[in-house]
Design an enzyme around this catalytic site. Structure first.
Site, PDB file in Angstrom:
ATOM      1  N   THR A 234       0.856  -1.183   0.000  1.00 11.29           N
ATOM      2  CA  THR A 234       0.000   0.000   0.000  1.00 11.29           C
ATOM      3  C   THR A 234       0.897   1.239   0.000  1.00 11.29           C
ATOM      4  O   THR A 234       2.035   1.198   0.456  1.00 11.29           O
ATOM      5  CB  THR A 234      -0.923   0.035   1.225  1.00 11.29           C
ATOM      6  OG1 THR A 234      -0.147   0.217   2.416  1.00 11.29           O
ATOM      7  CG2 THR A 234      -1.722  -1.262   1.340  1.00 11.29           C
TER       8      THR A 234
ATOM      9  N   GLY B 187       7.617   7.681  -2.571  1.00  6.42           N
ATOM     10  CA  GLY B 187       8.339   7.583  -1.316  1.00  6.42           C
ATOM     11  C   GLY B 187       8.849   6.199  -0.970  1.00  6.42           C
ATOM     12  O   GLY B 187       9.298   5.428  -1.817  1.00  6.42           O
TER      13      GLY B 187
ATOM     14  N   TYR C  74      -0.909  11.971  14.356  1.00  2.00           N
ATOM     15  CA  TYR C  74      -0.088  11.045  13.564  1.00  2.00           C
ATOM     16  C   TYR C  74       0.797  10.207  14.480  1.00  2.00           C
ATOM     17  O   TYR C  74       0.870   8.975  14.340  1.00  2.00           O
ATOM     18  CB  TYR C  74       0.775  11.840  12.589  1.00  2.00           C
ATOM     19  CG  TYR C  74       1.792  11.003  11.848  1.00  2.00           C
ATOM     20  CD1 TYR C  74       1.409  10.216  10.765  1.00  2.00           C
ATOM     21  CD2 TYR C  74       3.133  10.997  12.237  1.00  2.00           C
ATOM     22  CE1 TYR C  74       2.336   9.440  10.086  1.00  2.00           C
ATOM     23  CE2 TYR C  74       4.063  10.224  11.559  1.00  2.00           C
ATOM     24  CZ  TYR C  74       3.663   9.446  10.487  1.00  2.00           C
ATOM     25  OH  TYR C  74       4.592   8.674   9.827  1.00  2.00           O
TER      26      TYR C  74
END
Length: 345
Positions: free
Chosen positions: A12, A17, A158
């Protein structure tokens, strides 16, 4: 024959990146791929590159927004209907917001990142892990992040979600003992991706000391294939930061991380600070903290009481101490650099 021949890896967040670099490594090793993300055109181009450069036999591109409710079950069911067995799961996709939780961030975005970082990650893990345990074969790589073990002001939600991923991974590692299924927590430091821009952050101090995503992916891939419980990519500075997170006061860590996440124009930083200078500062702070913990552990009860009293009185200043260590190292670097440049001129 390549190691991945006849096996399939699901990644995923593969469109950019760390996820993209990981997908490349799997392709090079002969794995078939399932690439999942929202940028279908980017994933299609990536699939073409892998076919042409590495001869990847089977690549399935699935366009899904993993922040949606029940999307993990949809993804699993789709792969089941296609008869695709997942041998390796990489939960790389993640998101963040930037700003003060009380006044600057939006709940709608935070709800999405919690869904993506926690709910989707957990359900994908549960669904594919169940199949792996039934076959007694499989590997899972979870992107936990270095901030899973430290406070992270201005990206607080986060950090909280990554702490959840870290805890879940280590708990499941214990449950998987005695099987041929492994789970690895990848704990990178700040990495040179588009992460901060997508979070809505301005240029930050930390962006002058980011790691290469290819390096992070390579270290994570090696650890995954060895079945290691965790991996901290990079050099001494990153590993020292983990140690510091275990031995330093949380207030001190929060202050340090707040400094790194400050906008560059607010920090007064007008020169690039190389990563190794901050790494040395963190290492020195970690070593000092480790020494204190060892001294406390080996002390008699009376001395332990004295240590606790001293620690309480020093708690408020600990943050400034760690920052001063790093500032000192950085200042020494810039002063030395200026002298060298003056001499050469």
């Amino acid at each position: 024959m390549k190691e991945g021949t006849g096996k399939t890896a699901l990644i995923t967040g593969a469109s950019s990146g760390i996820g993209q670099e990981l997908a490349k490594l799997f392709a090079q090793d002969g794995f078939d791929l399932v690439l999942v993300g929202r940028r279908e055109e980017t994933l299609d181009r990536l699939a073409d590159v892998f076919r042409n450069n590495y001869g990847t036999q089977q690549i399935t591109v699935i366009n899904k927004d993993l922040a949606r409710e029940d999307v993990a079950q949809e993804l699993y069911d789709e792969l089941q209907s296609k008869g695709i067995t997942i041998n390796i799961l990489v939960n790389d996709a993640g998101a963040s917001t930037y700003g003060k939780f009380a006044t600057e961030t939006e709940w709608a975005r935070e709800k999405e990142l919690i869904h993506l970082n926690v709910l989707t990650t957990t359900l994908l893990t549960k669904l594919f892990l169940s199949d792996m345990v039934a076959r007694n074969e499989g590997r899972i790589l979870q992107l936990a992040s270095m901030v899973s073990v430290t406070p992270f002001p201005l990206m607080s939600v986060y950090a909280a979600t990554k702490a959840y991923v870290w805890s879940l991974t280590q708990s499941l590692n214990n449950e998987l003992k005695g099987t041929n299924v492994t789970m690895t927590a990848l704990m990178p430091n700040a990495t040179a991706t588009n992460f901060f821009r997508e979070a809505g952050a301005p240029k930050l101090v930390v962006e002058d000391m980011m790691d290469d995503p290819a390096m992070v992916a390579k270290d994570g891939y090696k650890a995954l294939m060895k079945g290691e419980a965790k991996v901290i990519p990079g050099g001494l500075g990153n590993k020292a930061q983990e140690l510091m997170s275990y031995v330093s006061p949380q207030e001190a860590l929060a202050s340090l991380m707040r400094k790194l996440l400050s906008p560059k124009h607010e920090s007064g930083q007008d020169q690039k600070t190389p990563a190794w200078t901050v790494g040395i500062g963190i290492a020195l702070a970690a070593v000092a903290g480790y020494a204190l913990v060892r001294a406390y552990t080996n002390a008699n009860p009376i001395d332990k009481a004295r240590y606790r009293q001293q620690a309480q009185s020093l708690g408020d200043s600990a943050s400034g101490t760690i920052s001063s260590i790093i500032d000192s190292v950085v200042g020494t670097y810039h002063n030395g650099k200026a002298k060298v440049e003056s001499t050469l001129a």
